[in-house]
Design a protein around this motif. Structure first.
Motif, PDB file in Angstrom:
ATOM      1  N   ASP A 111       0.842  -1.200   0.000  1.00 44.22           N
ATOM      2  CA  ASP A 111       0.000   0.000   0.000  1.00 44.22           C
ATOM      3  C   ASP A 111       0.876   1.249   0.000  1.00 44.22           C
ATOM      4  N   ARG A 112       0.369   2.285  -0.640  1.00 45.42           N
ATOM      5  CA  ARG A 112       1.037   3.583  -0.627  1.00 45.42           C
ATOM      6  C   ARG A 112       0.099   4.589   0.030  1.00 45.42           C
ATOM      7  N   ILE A 113       0.606   5.232   1.070  1.00 41.67           N
ATOM      8  CA  ILE A 113      -0.224   6.101   1.904  1.00 41.67           C
ATOM      9  C   ILE A 113       0.292   7.529   1.805  1.00 41.67           C
ATOM     10  N   GLU A 114      -0.582   8.467   1.506  1.00 41.51           N
ATOM     11  CA  GLU A 114      -0.202   9.870   1.378  1.00 41.51           C
ATOM     12  C   GLU A 114       0.243  10.427   2.729  1.00 41.51           C
ATOM     13  N   THR A 115       1.461  11.050   2.755  1.00 38.81           N
ATOM     14  CA  THR A 115       1.965  11.616   4.007  1.00 38.81           C
ATOM     15  C   THR A 115       2.587  12.994   3.813  1.00 38.81           C
ATOM     16  N   LYS A 116       2.477  13.560   2.635  1.00 38.05           N
ATOM     17  CA  LYS A 116       3.139  14.845   2.363  1.00 38.05           C
ATOM     18  C   LYS A 116       2.677  15.889   3.368  1.00 38.05           C
ATOM     19  N   GLY A 117       3.651  16.580   3.984  1.00 45.09           N
ATOM     20  CA  GLY A 117       3.345  17.621   4.956  1.00 45.09           C
ATOM     21  C   GLY A 117       3.121  17.117   6.362  1.00 45.09           C
ATOM     22  N   GLN A 118       3.136  15.789   6.562  1.00 45.28           N
ATOM     23  CA  GLN A 118       2.904  15.251   7.897  1.00 45.28           C
ATOM     24  C   GLN A 118       4.185  15.256   8.731  1.00 45.28           C
ATOM     25  N   SER A 119       4.039  15.425  10.018  1.00 43.07           N
ATOM     26  CA  SER A 119       5.175  15.304  10.936  1.00 43.07           C
ATOM     27  C   SER A 119       5.481  13.831  11.158  1.00 43.07           C
ATOM     28  N   ILE A 120       6.645  13.558  11.744  1.00 41.63           N
ATOM     29  CA  ILE A 120       6.997  12.168  12.035  1.00 41.63           C
ATOM     30  C   ILE A 120       6.013  11.567  13.030  1.00 41.63           C
ATOM     31  N   HIS A 121       5.460  12.383  13.927  1.00 38.78           N
ATOM     32  CA  HIS A 121       4.477  11.878  14.886  1.00 38.78           C
ATOM     33  C   HIS A 121       3.205  11.415  14.159  1.00 38.78           C
ATOM     34  N   GLU A 122       2.778  12.184  13.169  1.00 38.86           N
ATOM     35  CA  GLU A 122       1.601  11.796  12.384  1.00 38.86           C
ATOM     36  C   GLU A 122       1.885  10.552  11.563  1.00 38.86           C
ATOM     37  N   MET A 123       3.111  10.439  11.040  1.00 35.79           N
ATOM     38  CA  MET A 123       3.476   9.250  10.269  1.00 35.79           C
ATOM     39  C   MET A 123       3.483   8.007  11.154  1.00 35.79           C
ATOM     40  N   ILE A 124       3.974   8.152  12.384  1.00 31.02           N
ATOM     41  CA  ILE A 124       3.969   7.014  13.316  1.00 31.02           C
ATOM     42  C   ILE A 124       2.543   6.587  13.616  1.00 31.02           C
ATOM     43  N   ASP A 125       1.645   7.549  13.769  1.00 33.52           N
ATOM     44  CA  ASP A 125       0.237   7.205  13.973  1.00 33.52           C
ATOM     45  C   ASP A 125      -0.311   6.421  12.778  1.00 33.52           C
ATOM     46  N   GLN A 126       0.045   6.860  11.560  1.00 38.34           N
ATOM     47  CA  GLN A 126      -0.388   6.148  10.347  1.00 38.34           C
ATOM     48  C   GLN A 126       0.138   4.718  10.350  1.00 38.34           C
ATOM     49  N   ILE A 127       1.411   4.560  10.747  1.00 35.80           N
ATOM     50  CA  ILE A 127       2.019   3.230  10.767  1.00 35.80           C
ATOM     51  C   ILE A 127       1.307   2.328  11.776  1.00 35.80           C
ATOM     52  N   ASN A 128       1.017   2.857  12.955  1.00 34.54           N
ATOM     53  CA  ASN A 128       0.334   2.050  13.970  1.00 34.54           C
ATOM     54  C   ASN A 128      -1.068   1.655  13.527  1.00 34.54           C
ATOM     55  N   HIS A 129      -1.776   2.561  12.874  1.00 35.22           N
ATOM     56  CA  HIS A 129      -3.107   2.225  12.355  1.00 35.22           C
ATOM     57  C   HIS A 129      -2.988   1.136  11.287  1.00 35.22           C
ATOM     58  N   TYR A 130      -1.958   1.245  10.455  1.00 35.19           N
ATOM     59  CA  TYR A 130      -1.767   0.246   9.391  1.00 35.19           C
ATOM     60  C   TYR A 130      -1.468  -1.127   9.996  1.00 35.19           C
ATOM     61  N   ILE A 131      -0.585  -1.154  10.980  1.00 32.00           N
ATOM     62  CA  ILE A 131      -0.247  -2.429  11.623  1.00 32.00           C
ATOM     63  C   ILE A 131      -1.491  -3.043  12.262  1.00 32.00           C
TER      64      ILE A 131
END
Length: 397
Positions: A111-131
């Protein structure tokens, strides 16, 4: 130097790893075939096989064909893909690329998830939701076995030294995710993972030494020397984008270095073309369209690009003398004539025909390289050669 002999337990553990490696690399196989390949007696192989089977690493496929000499038909075996799964995340500037693979290296989903403009904290949240979403679908017996992160920056000792495109805000990814999920977590530079992909997935397994030049927002090189990934003493090996290609003098007489990625990264190409045309927000798709129209400005910028990359590869050849080069570049993948121009520049400089090929399926190269590293770790087979089958280019997205 005195060579110490292994005790019984050490020898057992080593033979167990050799048997597991044989099963991974030669599927399906059988105990008799493993015995022949490793020159171990049948009773030893059967004992090791029973250990791996009891631990759940193997699955039996049924009976194979008897040998020409007759006898019992062998039981065919392979790695149990339903043992568990691994995850690889490529922390890109615009997208988070996520790959889920079974223990045998087969792709479950991408999967490819849009993250442009996100902070690393927001990206970690995305990763945890994905897992969490993957775990909800999981039907394997042991679940998540490990996580790999592809980093567009310098990594040393599983820690990020520099991250030019994402502010890591002091976060230790290994600590965060190993604590949360209680699995091994591996961090590696994205160009290095592209090189691992070539070695383990993409047909370069017969080459001892290769260099993969990764051209994206910046430029990096993944270096395989004598089948091992070479990182240098401080993790900086392969940072060829920082190579100084010229010194520009300003009006005050001060010299300013021009780095390779200042003129030949994909971002640099786009910036040069924007300046020539007085436009903004140009992207790769528009650049390719201009090339297809044979736009004069675009042709001039891309000629400068192929000249620079051809020269860079020549310099790398003189420094490292590999068996072959690979180029991981979505732009070159979309405009294949650029590869021919790079080869021509190189050949005019070197007067030899060293292989320079394009990385196939560049979109998945780094995450598949990550799959290899984390699968090695999950199986306890670091520094053992594992051969993965290249997946179909179409995956879940």
């Amino acid at each position: 130097m005195v060579r110490r002999s292994m005790n019984r337990n050490q020898l057992h553990d080593q033979n167990l790893k050799f048997v597991l490696q044989q099963i991974f690399n030669n599927h399906p196989t059988s105990r008799i075939e493993i015995s022949h390949q490793l020159n171990l007696n049948k009773s030893t192989v059967s004992s090791l096989y029973n250990t791996l089977m009891a631990d759940g690493y193997l699955t039996e496929l049924g009976l194979g064909e008897a040998s020409n000499a007759g006898g019992r038909k062998p039981t065919l075996i392979e790695i149990n893909r339903n043992y568990g799964f691994t995850l690889t995340f490529d922390l890109g500037y615009r997208h988070l690329h996520a790959l889920v693979t079974y223990l045998n290296g087969q792709v479950w989903k991408y999967d490819r998830i849009e993250t442009k403009g996100q902070s690393i904290h927001e990206m970690i949240d995305q990763i945890n939701h994905y897992i969490a979403a993957v775990q909800a679908e999981d039907t394997t017996s042991h679940g998540l076995l490990g996580i790999c992160f592809s980093i567009h920056g310098i990594v040393m000792d599983n820690q990020i030294k520099t991250s030019p495109f994402i502010d890591m805000a002091g976060i230790d990814l290994e600590q965060v995710f190993s604590t949360m999920y209680q699995v091994p977590v591996v961090l590696e530079n994205e160009a290095n993972l592209s090189a691992v992909y070539e070695r383990d997935f993409n047909g370069a397994r017969d080459l001892n030494s290769t260099v993969t030049v990764s051209i994206h927002r910046g430029i990096g090189a993944g270096i395989i020397l004598q089948r091992e990934l070479f990182r240098g003493e401080h993790g900086d090996a392969g940072e060829i984008g920082q190579t100084v290609v010229s010194i520009e003098m300003d009006d005050a007489g001060a010299g300013h270095p021009v780095h390779a990625e200042d003129i030949s990264s994909e971002d640099a190409i786009i910036q040069q073309l924007e300046q020539k045309k007085g436009i903004t927000n140009l992207d790769r798709t528009q650049l390719v369209a201009l090339y297809q129209k044979q736009d004069a400005d675009t042709l001039a910028v891309l000629t400068k690009f192929t000249t620079a990359i051809g020269g860079l590869i020549y310099n790398l050849m003189r420094s490292l003398d590999p068996d072959a080069f690979f180029i991981n570049s979505p732009l070159v993948e979309e405009i294949p004539t650029l590869l021919m121009q790079i080869r021509t520049v190189y050949q005019n400089l070197a007067h030899n025909a060293l292989t320079i090929d394009l990385t196939q399926n560049a979109r998945l190269a780094t995450v598949l390289g990550g799959c290899s590293l984390i699968t090695h770790r999950a199986l306890g087979l670091d520094h053992y050669e594992l051969n993965f089958e290249r997946p179909a280019t179409e995956t879940t997205a």
